[in-house]
Design an enzyme around this catalytic site. Sequence first.
Site, PDB file in Angstrom:
ATOM      1  N   ASP A 105       7.862   4.059   5.204  1.00  0.00           N
ATOM      2  CA  ASP A 105       7.139   3.920   6.231  1.00  0.00           C
ATOM      3  C   ASP A 105       7.087   5.634   6.743  1.00  0.00           C
ATOM      4  O   ASP A 105       6.725   5.749   8.051  1.00  0.00           O
ATOM      5  CB  ASP A 105       7.389   3.140   7.521  1.00  0.00           C
ATOM      6  N   HIS A 110       0.621   0.952   2.499  1.00  0.00           N
ATOM      7  CA  HIS A 110       0.494   2.194   2.907  1.00  0.00           C
ATOM      8  C   HIS A 110      -0.697   2.009   3.807  1.00  0.00           C
ATOM      9  O   HIS A 110      -1.544   1.186   3.522  1.00  0.00           O
ATOM     10  CB  HIS A 110       0.110   3.096   1.790  1.00  0.00           C
TER      11      HIS A 110
HETATM   12  P1  GDP Z   1       4.022   4.951   4.087  1.00  0.00           P
HETATM   13  O1  GDP Z   1       4.475   3.641   3.477  1.00  0.00           O
HETATM   14  O2  GDP Z   1       5.027   5.920   3.927  1.00  0.00           O
HETATM   15  O3  GDP Z   1       2.667   5.271   3.511  1.00  0.00           O
HETATM   16  O4  GDP Z   1       3.645   4.708   5.626  1.00  0.00           O
HETATM   17  P2  GDP Z   1       3.067   3.992   6.749  1.00  0.00           P
HETATM   18  O5  GDP Z   1       1.502   3.821   6.186  1.00  0.00           O
HETATM   19  O6  GDP Z   1       3.546   2.606   6.544  1.00  0.00           O
HETATM   20  O7  GDP Z   1       2.937   4.389   8.001  1.00  0.00           O
HETATM   21  C1  GDP Z   1       2.658   5.639   8.234  1.00  0.00           C
HETATM   22  C2  GDP Z   1       1.763   5.219   9.511  1.00  0.00           C
HETATM   23  O8  GDP Z   1       1.511   6.381  10.243  1.00  0.00           O
HETATM   24  C3  GDP Z   1       0.126   5.044   9.217  1.00  0.00           C
HETATM   25  O9  GDP Z   1      -0.240   4.272  10.122  1.00  0.00           O
HETATM   26  C4  GDP Z   1      -0.369   6.319   9.078  1.00  0.00           C
HETATM   27  O10 GDP Z   1      -1.930   6.234   9.380  1.00  0.00           O
HETATM   28  C5  GDP Z   1       0.345   7.066  10.375  1.00  0.00           C
HETATM   29  N1  GDP Z   1       0.547   8.455  10.205  1.00  0.00           N
HETATM   30  C6  GDP Z   1       0.659   9.129   8.751  1.00  0.00           C
HETATM   31  N2  GDP Z   1       0.897  10.392   9.108  1.00  0.00           N
HETATM   32  C7  GDP Z   1       0.883  10.707  10.701  1.00  0.00           C
HETATM   33  C8  GDP Z   1       0.637  11.692  11.588  1.00  0.00           C
HETATM   34  O11 GDP Z   1       1.175  12.922  11.172  1.00  0.00           O
HETATM   35  N3  GDP Z   1       0.552  11.444  12.967  1.00  0.00           N
HETATM   36  C9  GDP Z   1       0.246  10.060  13.237  1.00  0.00           C
HETATM   37  N4  GDP Z   1       0.293   9.772  14.517  1.00  0.00           N
HETATM   38  N5  GDP Z   1       0.257   9.038  12.450  1.00  0.00           N
HETATM   39  C10 GDP Z   1       0.384   9.277  11.128  1.00  0.00           C
END
Ligand code: GDP
Length: 425
Positions: free
Chosen positions: A12, A40
């Site tokens: 995440d 994701h």
């Molecule tokens: P992953 O499994 O590593 O892809 O992560 P997730 O998708 O579960 O969690 C990342 C969350 O943070 C998602 O809701 C993204 O849209 C959001 N996100 C990613 N980068 C950023 C950022 O720089 N700022 C903010 N506010 N949200 C972000």
Amino acid sequence: MVNAVVGANWGDEGKGKITDMLAKEADIIVRFQGGANAGHTIVNDYGKFALHTLPSGVFYNHTTSIIGNGVALNIPVLFNEIKSITDRNVPIPKILVSDRAQIVMPYHILFDQYEEERLGGKSFGSTKSGIAPFYSDKYAKIGFQVNELFHEEALKEKIERVCEMKNILLEHLYHKPLIDPVELLETMHEYRDMVAPYVCDVSLYLDKAIKEGKNILLEGQLGTLKDPDHGIYPMVTSSSTLAAYGAIGAGIPPYEIKKIITVCKAYSSAVGAGAFVSEIFGEEADELRRRGGDGGEYGATTGRPRRMGWFDCVASKYGCRLQGTTDVAFTVLDVLGYLEEIPVCVGYEIDGEITTNFPVTGKLEMAKPVFEILPGWKEDIRGIHKYEDLPENCKKYIEFVEERIGYPITMVSNGPGREDIIYRK
Ligand code: GDP
């Protein structure tokens, strides 16, 4: 050229966003491990999507999305995911599935649930997607590769053999309904018809692509601390989350992986049980969870509230080292803009001694966090595109973390969208 996007922490970290962003320049995106247990979240011009099986490149017309041999392939989930994006006007993506990928069987999902029930309070907090039973069977050599769906006689015989064994456990250990091999064979026929259009000799395809100079991106799931060898065993996942495994799970030579982009979140979050040294609780945690990510820190698959903590330099330094990091993408920094002061975990105190090296699980459970407090910047940094334009205290936070983890932060993500990125070096 092959690059990998992987996680430094518990998952995440925002790998989906970084992959989606880098996919603009990529020809091929490959998932090389894991299954539909984690997700994701991607925000782009088509809307907001939670992907579990498809690589994060499916939103571009020019990319080919590949499910590598290392993935735990849940065929109905893949099928429904393709449908869910095309239903929302995303052009039909080009998808290839390795003929050596193994299949998550319906009984893997049941065994996952039954085992968690049996363990009761001592359960792993599994997402119950069948991942642990799937990988157990793969290494016990009773798994089913995609290519086996196309050999009827051998398939029928193997299903009967496997059911015999599974039914003993179902009857005597779990006291649950038995599997009917005839029904299971019919389900496998459905799976065969769903997956048939996508099946490919992926390692051969990638060999050709590498020779043609194609730009290939390997997309990892979860992060270093969930790796079965190097993570917080046994509170880990069942396939390797490390970039090195990208070579195996995609079927390419290890020396082809040129850049390893390790995604590190500006604070910590974790799902499931296990030691989490910089964890915070109560109102402090609730506020960070509410403001975190894009719409709060809740599981993309399960909707479970994530456990929250401050940034952990010890875990992240270790996480980056085991990945073989060439670049750190430091994400979700914008979320911290509300804080007056920001604690950062800079060491672990274990048995009266302070260390910056991440220990084995038994010691990890005894570790107490050593915090250093940095001043906040109290500003919304979304929309900033140049490093120089960030508030002074925000740059100090980034540089402090970079120095402590010892790997270059070359990208800073300050929002969930593709354009919310600051390149540094
Ligand atoms: P992953 O499994 O590593 O892809 O992560 P997730 O998708 O579960 O969690 C990342 C969350 O943070 C998602 O809701 C993204 O849209 C959001 N996100 C990613 N980068 C950023 C950022 O720089 N700022 C903010 N506010 N949200 C972000």
